[in-house]
Design an enzyme around this catalytic site. Structure first.
Site, PDB file in Angstrom:
ATOM      1  N   ASP A  78      45.823  29.591  85.299  1.00  0.00           N
ATOM      2  CA  ASP A  78      44.694  30.134  86.058  1.00  0.00           C
ATOM      3  C   ASP A  78      44.623  29.417  87.400  1.00  0.00           C
ATOM      4  O   ASP A  78      44.707  28.185  87.468  1.00  0.00           O
ATOM      5  CB  ASP A  78      43.407  29.925  85.250  1.00  0.00           C
ATOM      6  CG  ASP A  78      42.199  30.561  85.911  1.00  0.00           C
ATOM      7  OD1 ASP A  78      41.672  31.547  85.367  1.00  0.00           O
ATOM      8  OD2 ASP A  78      41.789  30.059  86.983  1.00  0.00           O
TER       9      ASP A  78
ATOM     10  N   ASN B 270      39.018  33.057  98.006  1.00  0.00           N
ATOM     11  CA  ASN B 270      38.777  34.411  98.519  1.00  0.00           C
ATOM     12  C   ASN B 270      37.620  34.427  99.513  1.00  0.00           C
ATOM     13  O   ASN B 270      37.691  35.079 100.555  1.00  0.00           O
ATOM     14  CB  ASN B 270      38.436  35.363  97.372  1.00  0.00           C
ATOM     15  CG  ASN B 270      39.670  35.971  96.737  1.00  0.00           C
ATOM     16  OD1 ASN B 270      40.639  36.257  97.419  1.00  0.00           O
ATOM     17  ND2 ASN B 270      39.634  36.153  95.436  1.00  0.00           N
TER      18      ASN B 270
ATOM     19  N   ASP C  84      45.322  37.909  97.878  1.00  0.00           N
ATOM     20  CA  ASP C  84      46.386  38.717  97.261  1.00  0.00           C
ATOM     21  C   ASP C  84      47.764  38.121  97.551  1.00  0.00           C
ATOM     22  O   ASP C  84      48.639  38.087  96.688  1.00  0.00           O
ATOM     23  CB  ASP C  84      46.342  40.146  97.794  1.00  0.00           C
ATOM     24  CG  ASP C  84      45.274  40.979  97.081  1.00  0.00           C
ATOM     25  OD1 ASP C  84      44.632  40.439  96.163  1.00  0.00           O
ATOM     26  OD2 ASP C  84      45.087  42.146  97.448  1.00  0.00           O
TER      27      ASP C  84
ATOM     28  N   GLU D 160      43.434  36.523  88.399  1.00  0.00           N
ATOM     29  CA  GLU D 160      44.226  35.373  88.862  1.00  0.00           C
ATOM     30  C   GLU D 160      44.742  34.586  87.671  1.00  0.00           C
ATOM     31  O   GLU D 160      44.958  33.397  87.769  1.00  0.00           O
ATOM     32  CB  GLU D 160      43.416  34.479  89.806  1.00  0.00           C
ATOM     33  CG  GLU D 160      41.940  34.465  89.577  1.00  0.00           C
ATOM     34  CD  GLU D 160      41.510  33.476  88.491  1.00  0.00           C
ATOM     35  OE1 GLU D 160      41.306  33.958  87.355  1.00  0.00           O
ATOM     36  OE2 GLU D 160      41.379  32.282  88.785  1.00  0.00           O
TER      37      GLU D 160
HETATM   38  P1  GH3 Z   1      38.294  28.066  88.305  1.00  0.00           P
HETATM   39  O1  GH3 Z   1      38.964  26.940  89.034  1.00  0.00           O
HETATM   40  O2  GH3 Z   1      37.296  27.593  87.329  1.00  0.00           O
HETATM   41  O3  GH3 Z   1      39.284  29.005  87.694  1.00  0.00           O
HETATM   42  O4  GH3 Z   1      37.474  28.858  89.416  1.00  0.00           O
HETATM   43  P2  GH3 Z   1      37.757  30.332  89.897  1.00  0.00           P
HETATM   44  O5  GH3 Z   1      36.930  30.569  91.107  1.00  0.00           O
HETATM   45  O6  GH3 Z   1      39.206  30.565  90.067  1.00  0.00           O
HETATM   46  O7  GH3 Z   1      37.318  31.177  88.633  1.00  0.00           O
HETATM   47  P3  GH3 Z   1      36.632  32.577  88.465  1.00  0.00           P
HETATM   48  O8  GH3 Z   1      37.173  33.153  87.186  1.00  0.00           O
HETATM   49  O9  GH3 Z   1      35.146  32.422  88.559  1.00  0.00           O
HETATM   50  O10 GH3 Z   1      37.104  33.459  89.679  1.00  0.00           O
HETATM   51  C1  GH3 Z   1      38.247  34.203  89.663  1.00  0.00           C
HETATM   52  C2  GH3 Z   1      38.318  34.874  90.991  1.00  0.00           C
HETATM   53  O11 GH3 Z   1      39.600  35.413  91.196  1.00  0.00           O
HETATM   54  C3  GH3 Z   1      37.366  36.033  91.113  1.00  0.00           C
HETATM   55  C4  GH3 Z   1      38.061  36.972  92.049  1.00  0.00           C
HETATM   56  O12 GH3 Z   1      37.473  36.902  93.327  1.00  0.00           O
HETATM   57  C5  GH3 Z   1      39.470  36.432  92.144  1.00  0.00           C
HETATM   58  N1  GH3 Z   1      40.459  37.456  91.846  1.00  0.00           N
HETATM   59  C6  GH3 Z   1      40.727  38.028  90.652  1.00  0.00           C
HETATM   60  N2  GH3 Z   1      41.703  38.965  90.785  1.00  0.00           N
HETATM   61  C7  GH3 Z   1      42.055  38.988  92.091  1.00  0.00           C
HETATM   62  C8  GH3 Z   1      42.997  39.744  92.866  1.00  0.00           C
HETATM   63  O13 GH3 Z   1      43.740  40.593  92.357  1.00  0.00           O
HETATM   64  N3  GH3 Z   1      43.075  39.472  94.190  1.00  0.00           N
HETATM   65  C9  GH3 Z   1      42.286  38.541  94.785  1.00  0.00           C
HETATM   66  N4  GH3 Z   1      42.419  38.324  96.096  1.00  0.00           N
HETATM   67  N5  GH3 Z   1      41.384  37.832  94.086  1.00  0.00           N
HETATM   68  C10 GH3 Z   1      41.258  38.037  92.766  1.00  0.00           C
HETATM   69 MG    MG Z   2      40.486  30.493  88.447  1.00  0.00          MG
HETATM   70 MG    MG Z   3      39.942  32.957  85.902  1.00  0.00          MG
END
Ligand code: GH3
Ligand code: MG
Ligand code: MG
Length: 408
Positions: free
Chosen positions: A267, A275, A284, A309
């Site tokens: 992760d 983002n 992305d 992610e």
């Molecule tokens: P942690 O270190 O605890 O994992 O914090 P985090 O912010 O990574 O965790 P969280 O699961 O809250 O956030 C995941 C984020 O990933 C939310 C979303 O904005 C981003 N994300 C998910 N899929 C995509 C994608 O396909 N493209 C982009 N640019 N961002 C994505």
């Molecule tokens: Mg994360």
């Molecule tokens: Mg996550």
């Protein structure tokens, strides 16, 4: 794209062309009871291809196959005319120009479906070509046909071919264009256009031999149809953004695992904040980079995009001890990777008067880290679900301990 994939891309049209070449002499030996294949075989292949292209909404393939269908109708007229006379000469010249032209254009154009304004435009081009050809035949505009079939330069090259210089020029340009598109985009569907134009060039060149035109035309249609199925398969089992195998692919692979395997859940750390700071587009791009690094995993692992992610690395037949150093190597290589970006606030093309100095002048770089949780199949963790849940718990521990680490 690896050399193996390039060869695999080329193998399909090559195999069908070779198959067609082998089939031509056999077609003459068909017993009378199977003569229907000769008459309806091409229509059958074209219809199956058209139906699939419509179902899978591939307008480019729909119009490519319609072009081939029109060409086959014209061939019927050529045979009836005994390849002689003004109508036959005009039709044959039109085929040599319009078919490769359409296929090359469709290769260049983006996919836009069939039943919409773009489809209407493309159908309009086909209709215009048909009307122009009919007009030349029935006007009769003999000067246009004379121009199309007269040589432009003195050469003995291909002088014996029924295809005239104009036809060879357009056919060659069409093949070169679709090859160039494939080399740039490396999408298997693009090489199908190059293969189909090649098959059509052979059909035209060998038009006088019995059964040849039909077999090579069917080959062109088959190249499109199989490429369409390949592409649909890829869409179902590959993640679009990263190109990694998708979760569906992972689920299928997990059904066939033996007693020993290790699963790692990865992760990206603080990705929501990334983002928010740098924008979703750069986010992305970072996901693509992370995926590319994970895809290089050694030690018999395979990386999948689990969703968002989150990624999964599966080690079939391996225990945690074996997987650990390879996962640590992935973590370290992602931490070390720097992506160059424009400094925040820097406009794309600064006006000379407003060009900023100092902190904003140089491109900066960004990087991310990932946390990884690992678990292996044991007596207690009996199902793949259990192992994934355990790997997820280990991932939480890695996050708790400060992220950018691998936890069991
Ligand atoms: P942690 O270190 O605890 O994992 O914090 P985090 O912010 O990574 O965790 P969280 O699961 O809250 O956030 C995941 C984020 O990933 C939310 C979303 O904005 C981003 N994300 C998910 N899929 C995509 C994608 O396909 N493209 C982009 N640019 N961002 C994505
Ligand atoms: Mg994360
Ligand atoms: Mg996550």
């Amino acid at each position: 794209m690896t050399p193996a994939k390039i060869l695999l891309n080329l193998a399909l049209p090559a195999a069908i062309l070779i198959g067609a070449w082998l089939l031509v002499p056999r077609a003459a030996e068909l017993p009378p009871s199977l003569a229907g294949i000769k008459v309806y075989g091409v229509y059958f292949v074209l219809t199956v291809g058209l139906l699939l292209a419509l179902v899978f909404r591939r307008g480019r393939i729909v119009f490519a196959l319609l072009t081939l269908a029109l060409a086959y109708l014209c061939y019927g007229v050529l045979v009836r005319d005994g390849f002689a006379g003004f109508r036959a000469h005009t039709l044959f010249a039109a085929l040599g120009v319009f078919v490769p032209l359409n296929l090359a254009l469709l290769c260049l154009l983006p996919e836009r479906g069939t039943f919409n304004v773009h489809g209407l435009q493309r159908a309009g081009v086909l209709a215009a070509e048909v009307l122009l050809t009919l007009w030349v035949i029935y006007a009769p505009a003999t000067r246009i046909t004379a121009w199309a079939i007269s040589p432009f330069i003195e050469t003995t090259l291909l002088a014996a071919s029924p295809v005239r210089q104009l036809g060879w020029i357009v056919l060659t340009l069409g093949m070169a264009t679709s090859l160039a598109v494939w080399i740039m985009r490396r999408v298997a569907l693009d090489i199908a256009f190059a293969g189909a134009i090649t098959a059509f060039a052979l059909a035209m060149h060998l038009v006088g031999d019995a059964n040849t035109f039909a077999v090579y035309l069917a080959a062109a249609a088959l190249i499109f149809t199989i490429a369409l199925l390949q592409d649909t398969f890829r869409m179902a089992f590959r993640d679009e953004l990263t190109g990694l195998p998708s979760r569906r692919n992972l689920n299928e692979r997990m059904m066939g695992l033996g007693r020993r395997y290790t699963i790692a859940m990865c992760d990206v750390d603080h990705f929501k904040k990334f983002n928010d700071t740098h924008g979703h587009d750069l986010g992305d791009q970072v996901l693509k980079m992370v995926a590319a690094k994970l895809d290089e995993v050694k030690g018999g692992g395979t990386a999948y995009r689990y969703g968002g992610e989150e990624f999964t690395v599966l080690f079939p037949g391996k225990d945690i001890e074996h997987a650990m150093p390879h996962l640590e190597a992935l973590r370290a290589s992602i931490e070390a990777y720097k992506i160059a970006v424009r400094a925040p606030g820097r406009p794309e093309k600064p006006e000379p008067s407003t060009r900023r100095r100092g902190a904003f002048r140089d491109a900066t770089s960004v990087s991310v880290t990932i946390s990884i949780g690992v678990a292996e199949h044991t007596a207690e963790l009996a199902t793949t679900d259990d192992v994934i849940k355990a790997a997820d718990k280990a991932l939480y521990r890695a996050k708790d301990k400060g992220r950018n680490r691998v936890s069991e």
